[in-house]
Write an enzyme that holds these catalytic residues in place. Structure first.
Site, PDB file in Angstrom:
ATOM      1  N   HIS A  89       0.879  -1.178   0.000  1.00 39.35           N
ATOM      2  CA  HIS A  89       0.000   0.000   0.000  1.00 39.35           C
ATOM      3  C   HIS A  89       0.917   1.229   0.000  1.00 39.35           C
ATOM      4  O   HIS A  89       2.028   1.182   0.530  1.00 39.35           O
ATOM      5  CB  HIS A  89      -0.817  -0.055   1.300  1.00 39.35           C
ATOM      6  CG  HIS A  89      -1.879   0.976   1.444  1.00 39.35           C
ATOM      7  ND1 HIS A  89      -1.614   2.279   1.793  1.00 39.35           N
ATOM      8  CD2 HIS A  89      -3.230   0.894   1.325  1.00 39.35           C
ATOM      9  CE1 HIS A  89      -2.756   2.945   1.882  1.00 39.35           C
ATOM     10  NE2 HIS A  89      -3.753   2.122   1.600  1.00 39.35           N
ATOM     11  N   ASP A  96       3.117  -4.352   8.166  1.00 37.60           N
ATOM     12  CA  ASP A  96       1.893  -3.578   8.004  1.00 37.60           C
ATOM     13  C   ASP A  96       0.739  -4.573   8.153  1.00 37.60           C
ATOM     14  O   ASP A  96       0.492  -5.392   7.270  1.00 37.60           O
ATOM     15  CB  ASP A  96       1.920  -2.920   6.620  1.00 37.60           C
ATOM     16  CG  ASP A  96       0.562  -2.381   6.188  1.00 37.60           C
ATOM     17  OD1 ASP A  96      -0.443  -2.618   6.887  1.00 37.60           O
ATOM     18  OD2 ASP A  96       0.508  -1.748   5.131  1.00 37.60           O
ATOM     19  N   GLN A 129      -4.469  -5.201   6.963  1.00 41.82           N
ATOM     20  CA  GLN A 129      -5.460  -6.114   6.386  1.00 41.82           C
ATOM     21  C   GLN A 129      -5.452  -7.489   7.041  1.00 41.82           C
ATOM     22  O   GLN A 129      -6.322  -8.306   6.759  1.00 41.82           O
ATOM     23  CB  GLN A 129      -5.227  -6.262   4.879  1.00 41.82           C
ATOM     24  CG  GLN A 129      -5.454  -4.987   4.090  1.00 41.82           C
ATOM     25  CD  GLN A 129      -6.901  -4.513   4.122  1.00 41.82           C
ATOM     26  OE1 GLN A 129      -7.828  -5.282   4.393  1.00 41.82           O
ATOM     27  NE2 GLN A 129      -7.092  -3.231   3.860  1.00 41.82           N
ATOM     28  N   CYS A 151      -4.841   2.418  -3.482  1.00 49.51           N
ATOM     29  CA  CYS A 151      -3.593   2.952  -2.918  1.00 49.51           C
ATOM     30  C   CYS A 151      -2.448   1.966  -3.121  1.00 49.51           C
ATOM     31  O   CYS A 151      -1.595   1.809  -2.230  1.00 49.51           O
ATOM     32  CB  CYS A 151      -3.743   3.308  -1.439  1.00 49.51           C
ATOM     33  SG  CYS A 151      -4.919   4.598  -1.140  1.00 49.51           S
TER      34      CYS A 151
HETATM   35  N1  PLP Z   1      -1.745  -0.757   4.629  1.00 49.37           N
HETATM   36  C1  PLP Z   1      -2.695  -1.489   4.059  1.00 49.37           C
HETATM   37  C2  PLP Z   1      -2.362  -2.872   3.576  1.00 49.37           C
HETATM   38  C3  PLP Z   1      -3.991  -0.973   3.934  1.00 49.37           C
HETATM   39  O1  PLP Z   1      -4.949  -1.703   3.361  1.00 49.37           O
HETATM   40  C4  PLP Z   1      -4.262   0.334   4.404  1.00 49.37           C
HETATM   41  C5  PLP Z   1      -5.593   0.926   4.236  1.00 49.37           C
HETATM   42  O2  PLP Z   1      -6.319   0.620   3.314  1.00 49.37           O
HETATM   43  C6  PLP Z   1      -3.229   1.043   5.005  1.00 49.37           C
HETATM   44  C7  PLP Z   1      -1.986   0.466   5.098  1.00 49.37           C
HETATM   45  C8  PLP Z   1      -3.439   2.413   5.528  1.00 49.37           C
HETATM   46  O3  PLP Z   1      -4.312   2.402   6.595  1.00 49.37           O
HETATM   47  P1  PLP Z   1      -4.865   3.762   7.234  1.00 49.37           P
HETATM   48  O4  PLP Z   1      -5.384   4.588   6.075  1.00 49.37           O
HETATM   49  O5  PLP Z   1      -5.921   3.320   8.164  1.00 49.37           O
HETATM   50  O6  PLP Z   1      -3.723   4.416   7.911  1.00 49.37           O
END
Ligand code: PLP
Length: 413
Positions: A130, A207, A210, A371
């Protein structure tokens, strides 16, 4: 077993009653909410926990000797301990409240990164990330003169482990990968990947945005150095999340932001920083939503993460079979190990048109690049349509999705 019981023993209809937002009509059709990877819905116990804070205990934390402040502080710190236990982290001191995954990654990139990454070093991310697990590392590399390297993937959307091993060297200072890909649903073998990174002395950030709503996460078993997630993906509020970090790493890191609460004492000559985790929590925090996230953790634990994972595996396999069978639909992301994300293309139709028609049929999905533009580029598409499931979704909703894709084909066929 009641009629609404799933084969793995979840009473989905009973659980759905905890989520009033699921019970509505959209464009005169029953809502099928299949956009959980973007933000999941929120159950009543979470809403009640936030409401109770505002109705009874509304005040600042760590500052007042008065009753309301003590109650707010207790609830806020109790929520931290809930997250600690949920992740099986050794200590509450290792749980830092953040705005979400994005802030967790930025905190590590800014604080740990600037203290530890130099010109000539390498930061290793993956082709599946992401943007929030790409851009902070690019910024760090630009500032430090380090090099960003990328673990490639295959057509199924699985990271190439032999390439990963080849990229890992003594120059690798940090590896940052997701546990589950938001664009494709791939579950990465992070436990093995962490062990390989540690063998060359690299630190690993996972991260977990998900993974956290779909499976039991044990940071000790994974041996993760940092693990970041967001509340809104796990049925909690927006604007709150948590970062786990190993105590020794966090203790050695400089603060992320300066301000109130992160200090032990301040003079104009010198500031002594507060203990963990407060060193990383400058300013009045998001108190009500931290309490709400604690309630969300209680909620999923009551259902059981293993039961959730088993039910969602059933749903995903049903949806995959049904959607793949539609003529002119290409699935994007077919990894062997997947969480409940189904990305696809209706060949010849722009995903935004697909999303709009699905919405008219009451089906909420995400249409876009998620994203994760490098993932889209890999597959040669600008965007995909993504259906993502939670434990409250049903086979009937998947049938509704399949029927709505049929409508798309009728209109564009
Ligand atoms: N990482 C992953 C794999 C995500 O799916 C997302 C959000 O869709 C994020 C990071 C970012 O999360 P946040 O916007 O809640 O900070």
């Amino acid at each position: 077993m009641s009629a609404s019981m799933s084969a793995v023993g979840l009473d989905v209809q009973a659980l759905r009653r905890d989520f009033p937002s699921l019970d509505q009509q959209v464009h005169d059709k029953p809502l099928a909410y299949l956009d959980n990877a973007a933000s999941a819905q929120t159950p009543l116990p979470v809403i009640d926990a936030i409401r109770d804070h505002y109705l009874r205990d509304r005040s600042n934390v760590h500052r007042g000797v008065h009753e309301l402040s003590q109650r707010a502080t207790n609830a806020y710190e109790k929520a931290r301990v809930k997250v600690q236990r949920f992740l099986n982290a050794p200590s509450y001191e290792e749980i830092i409240w953040t705005r979400g995954t994005t802030e967790g990654v930025n905190l590590v990139a800014s604080s740990w990164g600037r203290a530890n990454v130099r010109a000539g070093d390498e930061v290793l991310i993956s082709a599946l990330e992401h943007h929030s697990n790409i851009v902070p590392w690019q910024m760090l590399c630009q500032q430090s003169g380090a090099t960003l390297r990328v673990i490639p993937m295959n057509q199924a959307g699985e990271l190439l482990q032999d390439e990963y091993e080849r990229l890992l060297t003594e120059r690798t200072k940090l590896v940052a990968v997701n546990h589950v890909s938001n664009a494709l649903g791939t579950i990465n073998p992070v436990r093995e990947m962490i062990a390989k990174a540690h063998a060359v002395g690299a630190v690993v950030l996972i991260d977990g945005a998900q993974a956290i709503p779909h499976m039991a996460v044990d940071v000790r078993a994974l041996d993760a150095d940092f693990y970041a997630f967001s509340g809104h993906k796990i049925f909690g509020p927006t604007g709150i999340g948590a970062l786990y970090g190993k105590k020794a790493l966090l203790e050695a890191m400089p603060p992320y932001q300066g301000g109130g609460d992160m200090i032990a004492s301040v003079t104009f000559e010198k500031t002594i920083y507060n203990d963990l985790p407060y060193k990383f929590e400058a300013g009045t925090p998001n108190i009500a939503d931290a309490i709400g996230l604690g309630a969300a953790v209680d909620y999923v634990q009551k259902i059981g993460m293993d039961a959730i994972a088993a039910y969602e595996a059933e749903l995903l396999s049903y949806a995959t079979e049904k959607v793949a069978a539609i003529d002119g639909v290409r699935l994007i992301g077919t990894a062997r190990h997947k969480a409940s994300v189904l990305s696809f293309e209706v060949v010849g139709v722009h995903p935004h048109d697909v999303g709009t028609i699905l919405d008219r049929e009451g089906v909420a999905v995400r249409a876009g690049h998620h994203c994760a533009q490098p993932v889209m580029e890999f597959y040669g598409v600008a965007a995909t349509t993504r259906a993502s499931f939670a434990f409250y979704n049903t086979r009937e909703e998947i049938d509704q999705l399949v029927g709505a894709i049929g409508k798309v084909k009728e209109l564009f066929g």
